[in-house]
Design a protein around this motif. Structure first.
Motif, short mmCIF file in Angstrom:
data_model
loop_
_atom_site.label_atom_id
_atom_site.label_comp_id
_atom_site.label_asym_id
_atom_site.label_seq_id
_atom_site.Cartn_x
_atom_site.Cartn_y
_atom_site.Cartn_z
N UNK A 72 0.82 -1.21 0.00
CA UNK A 72 0.00 0.00 0.00
C UNK A 72 0.86 1.26 0.00
N UNK A 73 2.00 1.22 0.67
CA UNK A 73 2.89 2.38 0.74
C UNK A 73 3.72 2.54 -0.54
N UNK A 74 3.60 1.60 -1.45
CA UNK A 74 4.33 1.69 -2.71
C UNK A 74 5.74 1.13 -2.67
N UNK A 75 6.10 0.47 -1.59
CA UNK A 75 7.43 -0.14 -1.50
C UNK A 75 7.57 -1.28 -2.52
N UNK A 76 6.47 -1.94 -2.81
CA UNK A 76 6.44 -3.04 -3.77
C UNK A 76 5.22 -2.87 -4.67
N UNK B 215 1.87 -7.88 -3.90
CA UNK B 215 2.11 -8.78 -2.78
C UNK B 215 3.13 -9.84 -3.16
N UNK B 216 3.01 -10.38 -4.37
CA UNK B 216 3.93 -11.41 -4.84
C UNK B 216 5.36 -10.88 -4.91
N UNK B 217 5.51 -9.65 -5.45
CA UNK B 217 6.84 -9.05 -5.53
C UNK B 217 7.41 -8.85 -4.13
N UNK C 33 6.76 -10.48 -1.32
CA UNK C 33 7.14 -11.75 -0.71
C UNK C 33 8.41 -12.29 -1.33
N UNK C 34 8.52 -12.23 -2.66
CA UNK C 34 9.72 -12.71 -3.34
C UNK C 34 10.96 -11.93 -2.89
N UNK C 35 10.85 -10.61 -2.85
CA UNK C 35 12.00 -9.78 -2.46
C UNK C 35 12.36 -9.98 -0.99
N UNK C 36 11.36 -10.06 -0.12
CA UNK C 36 11.63 -10.24 1.30
C UNK C 36 12.25 -11.61 1.58
N UNK C 37 11.80 -12.64 0.89
CA UNK C 37 12.42 -13.96 1.04
C UNK C 37 13.85 -13.96 0.53
#
Length: 69
Positions: A21-25, A28-30, A32-36
């Protein structure tokens, strides 16, 4: 790309949704992929040590909560 199903606690799902929501990603899929990926890189860098390495951490003298300056 392989698909993976995971269950996460509600508070983590809320944090991921907030980042999107804040525009960091973008999605949701992006997120989760980046955080993992980030977590795996961090784990490889500071992951479990061999028994022989447990007292050789910078500044540590064998005590988890004691640093020598």
């Amino acid at each position: 790309m392989p698909k993976v199903n995971i269950n996460v606690p509600e508070h983590l799902e809320m944090q991921i949704a907030q980042l999107v929501e804040q525009g960091e990603f973008v999605s949701r899929e992006e997120a989760i992929e980046e955080l993992l990926s980030t977590g795996l890189r961090a784990f490889k860098t500071s992951g479990p040590m061999d028994e022989d390495d447990r007292f050789e951490d910078d500044g540590m003298m064998g005590h988890e909560d004691e640093y020598v300056f």
